[in-house]
Motif scaffolding. Structure first.
Motif, PDB file in Angstrom:
ATOM      1  N   VAL A  41     -30.838  81.591  67.711  1.00 52.71           N
ATOM      2  CA  VAL A  41     -30.033  80.524  68.313  1.00 52.71           C
ATOM      3  C   VAL A  41     -28.568  80.820  68.005  1.00 52.71           C
ATOM      4  CG1 VAL A  41     -29.503  78.054  68.284  1.00 52.71           C
ATOM      5  CG2 VAL A  41     -31.883  78.841  68.066  1.00 52.71           C
ATOM      6  N   VAL A  42     -27.710  80.768  69.032  1.00 53.86           N
ATOM      7  CA  VAL A  42     -26.278  81.039  68.846  1.00 53.86           C
ATOM      8  C   VAL A  42     -25.472  79.909  69.486  1.00 53.86           C
ATOM      9  CG1 VAL A  42     -24.402  82.695  69.144  1.00 53.86           C
ATOM     10  CG2 VAL A  42     -26.764  83.517  68.967  1.00 53.86           C
ATOM     11  N   LEU A  43     -24.493  79.412  68.748  1.00 51.95           N
ATOM     12  CA  LEU A  43     -23.629  78.339  69.244  1.00 51.95           C
ATOM     13  C   LEU A  43     -22.623  78.900  70.247  1.00 51.95           C
ATOM     14  CD1 LEU A  43     -22.672  75.343  68.941  1.00 51.95           C
ATOM     15  CD2 LEU A  43     -21.115  76.167  67.149  1.00 51.95           C
ATOM     16  N   LEU A  44     -22.443  78.185  71.362  1.00 52.70           N
ATOM     17  CA  LEU A  44     -21.440  78.538  72.367  1.00 52.70           C
ATOM     18  C   LEU A  44     -20.387  77.444  72.396  1.00 52.70           C
ATOM     19  CD1 LEU A  44     -20.429  80.228  74.832  1.00 52.70           C
ATOM     20  CD2 LEU A  44     -21.952  78.824  76.254  1.00 52.70           C
ATOM     21  N   PHE A  46     -20.445  82.243  69.916  1.00 51.39           N
ATOM     22  CA  PHE A  46     -19.633  82.845  70.965  1.00 51.39           C
ATOM     23  C   PHE A  46     -18.510  81.858  71.275  1.00 51.39           C
ATOM     24  CE2 PHE A  46     -23.604  85.116  71.634  1.00 51.39           C
ATOM     25  CZ  PHE A  46     -23.168  86.403  71.871  1.00 51.39           C
ATOM     26  N   ILE A  47     -17.280  82.317  71.185  1.00 53.47           N
ATOM     27  CA  ILE A  47     -16.113  81.470  71.415  1.00 53.47           C
ATOM     28  C   ILE A  47     -15.398  81.935  72.679  1.00 53.47           C
ATOM     29  CG2 ILE A  47     -13.880  80.719  70.523  1.00 53.47           C
ATOM     30  CD1 ILE A  47     -16.211  79.562  68.982  1.00 53.47           C
ATOM     31  N   HIS A  87     -18.257  88.937  61.455  1.00 50.55           N
ATOM     32  CA  HIS A  87     -19.293  89.727  62.126  1.00 50.55           C
ATOM     33  C   HIS A  87     -20.195  88.873  63.006  1.00 50.55           C
ATOM     34  CE1 HIS A  87     -21.336  88.007  58.663  1.00 50.55           C
ATOM     35  NE2 HIS A  87     -22.493  88.289  59.242  1.00 50.55           N
ATOM     36  N   ASN A  88     -20.168  87.558  62.793  1.00 53.52           N
ATOM     37  CA  ASN A  88     -21.013  86.644  63.561  1.00 53.52           C
ATOM     38  C   ASN A  88     -20.207  85.772  64.526  1.00 53.52           C
ATOM     39  OD1 ASN A  88     -23.703  87.076  63.183  1.00 53.52           O
ATOM     40  ND2 ASN A  88     -24.001  85.496  61.635  1.00 53.52           N
ATOM     41  N   ILE A  89     -18.921  86.066  64.674  1.00 52.37           N
ATOM     42  CA  ILE A  89     -18.058  85.323  65.598  1.00 52.37           C
ATOM     43  C   ILE A  89     -17.679  86.270  66.740  1.00 52.37           C
ATOM     44  CG2 ILE A  89     -15.868  84.103  65.897  1.00 52.37           C
ATOM     45  CD1 ILE A  89     -15.973  83.420  62.907  1.00 52.37           C
ATOM     46  N   PHE A  90     -18.122  85.943  67.930  1.00 56.82           N
ATOM     47  CA  PHE A  90     -17.892  86.800  69.096  1.00 56.82           C
ATOM     48  C   PHE A  90     -16.861  86.121  70.005  1.00 56.82           C
ATOM     49  CE2 PHE A  90     -22.219  87.295  67.575  1.00 56.82           C
ATOM     50  CZ  PHE A  90     -22.328  88.667  67.414  1.00 56.82           C
TER      51      PHE A  90
END
Length: 272
Positions: A144-147, A177-178, A198-201
């Motif tokens: 799960v990744v926050l957008l 993902f920002i 490393h976990n902020i795109f």
């Protein structure tokens, strides 16, 4: 992309077609938490921009995207009832996309922190559904990744706004993902969050779009058209239910600045 429906407040989980197309990739789902009052084309575009970034720059495979409207207990000025916001998000996703969905769980709870909402998705998708399925029948956990927009990462870098525990839980376990926006100081924000870099795109917005729910609400209060700023079914729903015609002015400084700038434009064109 597979069709995946996460649990609602009242209904069981339903899943279909959760087959990973590329076994060498890591399956993920994108989750956007927000007011969505109302949902705009930019909210939808954020998902598409993230998918483009994923395809070109990562070893992920996107299995689905979810909007998670906040609870009414959020108490934000201009926040319409969860009932209407969930309905509008559902119309926007069902009639414009084959892979975007709405999970109403958060909307009908008491106020829930973002970390708790992401935990909800992780539990439903991996513990209840069982994650993604490979062609061999093997199951694999879905990440799960926050957008979110750049405003979120800016608040995360401000001392005292987020608890250190929640920041670590969100950025270390899930990542984000920002979507970058013009005028945002992403370098400063990411420097303050260096341990999770490393976990902020950071996803560039190649075609700038500054449509916001705040601006849409103000247009509606001023009797101006919002067609082509929102999906047509959402515009029709707003008109049918006569929504946002008496929206209270915002107490948020940034929202007030947006309202003043729009008022100046409206008055200068003689539409007051």
């Amino acid at each position: 992309m597979a069709a995946l429906i996460v649990s609602s407040a009242r209904h069981p989980v339903i899943a279909s077609g959760l087959v990973l197309r590329y076994p060498e990739k890591q399956p993920i789902v994108l989750v956007a938490c927000g007011s969505f009052s109302p949902v705009t084309y930019l909210h939808l575009r954020m998902f598409e921009m993230a998918v483009d970034y994923v395809r070109q720059n990562t070893d992920f495979e996107v299995m689905g995207g979810y909007m998670s409207p906040v609870s009414d207990q959020y108490k934000k000025p201009g926040l319409l009832s969860a009932y209407h916001r969930v309905n509008m998000c559902t119309l926007a996703t069902e009639q414009t996309s084959q892979w975007l969905m709405v999970d109403p769980w958060e909307a009908f709870q008491s106020y829930q922190r973002t970390a708790v909402v992401l935990d909800h998705f992780e539990y439903e998708i991996n513990t209840i559904i069982g994650g993604a399925q490979l062609s061999t029948g093997e199951r694999r956990p879905i990440r799960v990744v926050l957008l979110a927009g750049s405003d979120l990462i800016s608040t995360m870098s401000e001392p005292g706004v987020w608890s250190e525990k929640d920041l670590d839980h969100i950025l270390a376990k899930y990542g984000t993902f920002i979507i970058e926006r013009a005028g945002s100081d992403m370098d400063h924000a990411t420097e303050a969050l260096a341990r999770w870099r490393h976990n902020i795109f950071l996803v560039p917005q190649l075609i700038q779009n500054d449509v916001s729910s705040t601006k849409v609400r103000l247009f509606l209060r001023r009797g101006l058209s919002v067609r082509y700023l929102l999906p047509a079914p959402v515009v029709e729903y707003i008109e049918e239910h006569n929504l946002y015609t008496e929206d209270a002015p915002s107490h948020d400084k940034k929202d007030r600045e947006k309202e003043r700038s729009i008022d100046i434009i409206v008055m200068s064109h003689g539409h007051w």
